[in-house]
Motif scaffolding. Structure first.
Motif, PDB file in Angstrom:
ATOM      1  N   LEU A  48       0.811  -1.199   0.000  1.00  0.00           N
ATOM      2  CA  LEU A  48       0.000   0.000   0.000  1.00  0.00           C
ATOM      3  C   LEU A  48       0.843   1.247   0.000  1.00  0.00           C
ATOM      4  CD1 LEU A  48      -1.208   0.155   3.606  1.00  0.00           C
ATOM      5  CD2 LEU A  48      -2.323  -1.380   2.155  1.00  0.00           C
ATOM      6  N   VAL A  49       0.212   2.289  -0.486  1.00  0.00           N
ATOM      7  CA  VAL A  49       0.804   3.620  -0.445  1.00  0.00           C
ATOM      8  C   VAL A  49      -0.169   4.484   0.345  1.00  0.00           C
ATOM      9  CG1 VAL A  49       1.561   5.608  -1.789  1.00  0.00           C
ATOM     10  CG2 VAL A  49       1.927   3.300  -2.669  1.00  0.00           C
ATOM     11  N   VAL A  50       0.310   5.026   1.476  1.00  0.00           N
ATOM     12  CA  VAL A  50      -0.536   5.843   2.336  1.00  0.00           C
ATOM     13  C   VAL A  50      -0.170   7.300   2.107  1.00  0.00           C
ATOM     14  CG1 VAL A  50      -1.207   6.315   4.717  1.00  0.00           C
ATOM     15  CG2 VAL A  50      -0.655   3.977   4.012  1.00  0.00           C
ATOM     16  N   ARG A  51      -1.184   8.123   1.911  1.00  0.00           N
ATOM     17  CA  ARG A  51      -0.971   9.553   1.681  1.00  0.00           C
ATOM     18  C   ARG A  51      -1.743  10.354   2.727  1.00  0.00           C
ATOM     19  NH1 ARG A  51       1.309  10.504  -3.377  1.00  0.00           N
ATOM     20  NH2 ARG A  51       1.336   8.667  -4.698  1.00  0.00           N
ATOM     21  N   ASP A  52      -1.217  11.528   3.054  1.00  0.00           N
ATOM     22  CA  ASP A  52      -1.915  12.410   3.985  1.00  0.00           C
ATOM     23  C   ASP A  52      -2.906  13.286   3.229  1.00  0.00           C
ATOM     24  OD1 ASP A  52      -0.295  14.250   2.727  1.00  0.00           O
ATOM     25  OD2 ASP A  52       0.872  14.773   4.494  1.00  0.00           O
ATOM     26  N   LYS A  53      -3.506  14.261   3.934  1.00  0.00           N
ATOM     27  CA  LYS A  53      -4.524  15.109   3.324  1.00  0.00           C
ATOM     28  C   LYS A  53      -3.989  15.928   2.162  1.00  0.00           C
ATOM     29  CE  LYS A  53      -7.325  15.829   7.446  1.00  0.00           C
ATOM     30  NZ  LYS A  53      -7.855  16.831   8.363  1.00  0.00           N
ATOM     31  N   LYS A  54      -2.715  16.259   2.201  1.00  0.00           N
ATOM     32  CA  LYS A  54      -2.123  17.076   1.135  1.00  0.00           C
ATOM     33  C   LYS A  54      -1.582  16.241  -0.018  1.00  0.00           C
ATOM     34  CE  LYS A  54      -0.957  20.799   4.268  1.00  0.00           C
ATOM     35  NZ  LYS A  54       0.114  21.636   4.805  1.00  0.00           N
ATOM     36  N   GLY A  55      -1.684  14.925   0.097  1.00  0.00           N
ATOM     37  CA  GLY A  55      -1.238  14.054  -0.977  1.00  0.00           C
ATOM     38  C   GLY A  55       0.198  13.594  -0.851  1.00  0.00           C
ATOM     39  N   HIS A  56       0.863  13.938   0.268  1.00  0.00           N
ATOM     40  CA  HIS A  56       2.248  13.506   0.482  1.00  0.00           C
ATOM     41  C   HIS A  56       2.275  12.079   1.010  1.00  0.00           C
ATOM     42  CE1 HIS A  56       2.582  18.005   1.036  1.00  0.00           C
ATOM     43  NE2 HIS A  56       3.336  17.757  -0.039  1.00  0.00           N
ATOM     44  N   ILE A  57       3.279  11.326   0.586  1.00  0.00           N
ATOM     45  CA  ILE A  57       3.410   9.934   1.021  1.00  0.00           C
ATOM     46  C   ILE A  57       3.840   9.889   2.482  1.00  0.00           C
ATOM     47  CG2 ILE A  57       4.685   7.785   0.671  1.00  0.00           C
ATOM     48  CD1 ILE A  57       4.865   8.482  -2.279  1.00  0.00           C
ATOM     49  N   VAL A  58       3.157   9.065   3.269  1.00  0.00           N
ATOM     50  CA  VAL A  58       3.514   8.850   4.672  1.00  0.00           C
ATOM     51  C   VAL A  58       4.448   7.655   4.708  1.00  0.00           C
ATOM     52  CG1 VAL A  58       2.644   8.329   6.977  1.00  0.00           C
ATOM     53  CG2 VAL A  58       1.292   9.752   5.429  1.00  0.00           C
ATOM     54  N   ARG A  59       5.696   7.876   5.149  1.00  0.00           N
ATOM     55  CA  ARG A  59       6.716   6.831   5.071  1.00  0.00           C
ATOM     56  C   ARG A  59       6.993   6.146   6.404  1.00  0.00           C
ATOM     57  NH1 ARG A  59       9.423   7.080   0.186  1.00  0.00           N
ATOM     58  NH2 ARG A  59       9.085   8.990  -0.976  1.00  0.00           N
ATOM     59  N   ASP A  60       6.633   6.700   7.507  1.00  0.00           N
ATOM     60  CA  ASP A  60       7.036   6.143   8.796  1.00  0.00           C
ATOM     61  C   ASP A  60       5.955   5.285   9.453  1.00  0.00           C
ATOM     62  OD1 ASP A  60       5.377   8.266   9.239  1.00  0.00           O
ATOM     63  OD2 ASP A  60       6.535   9.135  10.868  1.00  0.00           O
ATOM     64  N   LEU A  61       5.268   4.489   8.672  1.00  0.00           N
ATOM     65  CA  LEU A  61       4.257   3.578   9.207  1.00  0.00           C
ATOM     66  C   LEU A  61       4.867   2.197   9.407  1.00  0.00           C
ATOM     67  CD1 LEU A  61       1.100   4.377   7.082  1.00  0.00           C
ATOM     68  CD2 LEU A  61       1.506   4.990   9.452  1.00  0.00           C
ATOM     69  N   ASP A  62       4.458   1.545  10.475  1.00  0.00           N
ATOM     70  CA  ASP A  62       4.846   0.158  10.682  1.00  0.00           C
ATOM     71  C   ASP A  62       3.584  -0.716  10.584  1.00  0.00           C
ATOM     72  OD1 ASP A  62       3.666   0.995  12.992  1.00  0.00           O
ATOM     73  OD2 ASP A  62       5.179   0.212  14.344  1.00  0.00           O
ATOM     74  N   PRO A  63       3.728  -2.010  10.425  1.00  0.00           N
ATOM     75  CA  PRO A  63       2.548  -2.864  10.257  1.00  0.00           C
ATOM     76  C   PRO A  63       1.557  -2.801  11.419  1.00  0.00           C
ATOM     77  CG  PRO A  63       4.517  -4.055   9.613  1.00  0.00           C
ATOM     78  CD  PRO A  63       4.975  -2.754  10.217  1.00  0.00           C
ATOM     79  N   ALA A  64       2.008  -2.486  12.598  1.00  0.00           N
ATOM     80  CA  ALA A  64       1.111  -2.428  13.763  1.00  0.00           C
ATOM     81  C   ALA A  64       0.182  -1.230  13.695  1.00  0.00           C
ATOM     82  CB  ALA A  64       1.922  -2.401  15.045  1.00  0.00           C
ATOM     83  N   SER A  65       0.528  -0.197  12.936  1.00  0.00           N
ATOM     84  CA  SER A  65      -0.308   0.996  12.877  1.00  0.00           C
ATOM     85  C   SER A  65      -1.292   0.979  11.712  1.00  0.00           C
ATOM     86  CB  SER A  65       0.586   2.243  12.787  1.00  0.00           C
ATOM     87  OG  SER A  65       1.366   2.204  11.618  1.00  0.00           O
ATOM     88  N   VAL A  66      -1.380  -0.133  11.003  1.00  0.00           N
ATOM     89  CA  VAL A  66      -2.295  -0.239   9.867  1.00  0.00           C
ATOM     90  C   VAL A  66      -3.268  -1.381  10.126  1.00  0.00           C
ATOM     91  CG1 VAL A  66      -2.454  -0.682   7.389  1.00  0.00           C
ATOM     92  CG2 VAL A  66      -0.528   0.608   8.281  1.00  0.00           C
ATOM     93  N   GLU A  67      -4.563  -1.120   9.906  1.00  0.00           N
ATOM     94  CA  GLU A  67      -5.597  -2.154  10.018  1.00  0.00           C
ATOM     95  C   GLU A  67      -6.368  -2.188   8.706  1.00  0.00           C
ATOM     96  OE1 GLU A  67      -8.144  -1.817  13.359  1.00  0.00           O
ATOM     97  OE2 GLU A  67      -6.488  -1.434  14.747  1.00  0.00           O
ATOM     98  N   ILE A  68      -6.618  -3.390   8.218  1.00  0.00           N
ATOM     99  CA  ILE A  68      -7.347  -3.555   6.955  1.00  0.00           C
ATOM    100  C   ILE A  68      -8.561  -4.446   7.227  1.00  0.00           C
ATOM    101  CG2 ILE A  68      -7.253  -4.456   4.605  1.00  0.00           C
ATOM    102  CD1 ILE A  68      -4.277  -3.768   4.652  1.00  0.00           C
ATOM    103  N   TYR A  69      -9.729  -3.973   6.814  1.00  0.00           N
ATOM    104  CA  TYR A  69     -10.974  -4.712   7.019  1.00  0.00           C
ATOM    105  C   TYR A  69     -11.553  -5.106   5.675  1.00  0.00           C
ATOM    106  CZ  TYR A  69     -10.656  -2.574  11.627  1.00  0.00           C
ATOM    107  OH  TYR A  69     -10.239  -2.171  12.858  1.00  0.00           O
ATOM    108  N   LEU A  70     -12.165  -6.242   5.642  1.00  0.00           N
ATOM    109  CA  LEU A  70     -12.837  -6.698   4.427  1.00  0.00           C
ATOM    110  C   LEU A  70     -14.292  -6.357   4.482  1.00  0.00           C
ATOM    111  CD1 LEU A  70     -11.192 -10.140   3.899  1.00  0.00           C
ATOM    112  CD2 LEU A  70     -10.649  -8.021   2.761  1.00  0.00           C
TER     113      LEU A  70
END
Length: 70
Positions: A48-70
């Motif tokens: 995944l590519v995570v972007r903030d409100k301004k469209g900048h890429i957020v690079r300092d994410l670790d797997p524990a801070s991301v949740e994906i739901y189906l």
């Protein structure tokens, strides 16, 4: 020349009693033409590519801070 009645009767019975080939139903998915993907594993690789409100890429994410739901 008119065909004899017996010949005409046999001709009609023969062609009326022939089996009519049935059409096979088209394979449809429950979602109206959208293919269904079936999986046998509970984990998949996901990029995944995570972007903030301004469209900048957020690079300092670790797997524990991301949740994906189906």
């Amino acid at each position: 020349m008119k065909p004899p009645p017996l010949t005409l009767a046999v001709f009609i019975v023969y062609f009326c009693c022939l089996p009519i080939p049935a059409q096979t139903p088209a394979a449809t998915s429950p979602a109206d033409g959208i293919p269904t993907i079936r999986m046998t594993k509970k984990e998949v690789a996901l990029d995944l590519v995570v972007r903030d409100k301004k469209g900048h890429i957020v690079r300092d994410l670790d797997p524990a801070s991301v949740e994906i739901y189906l």
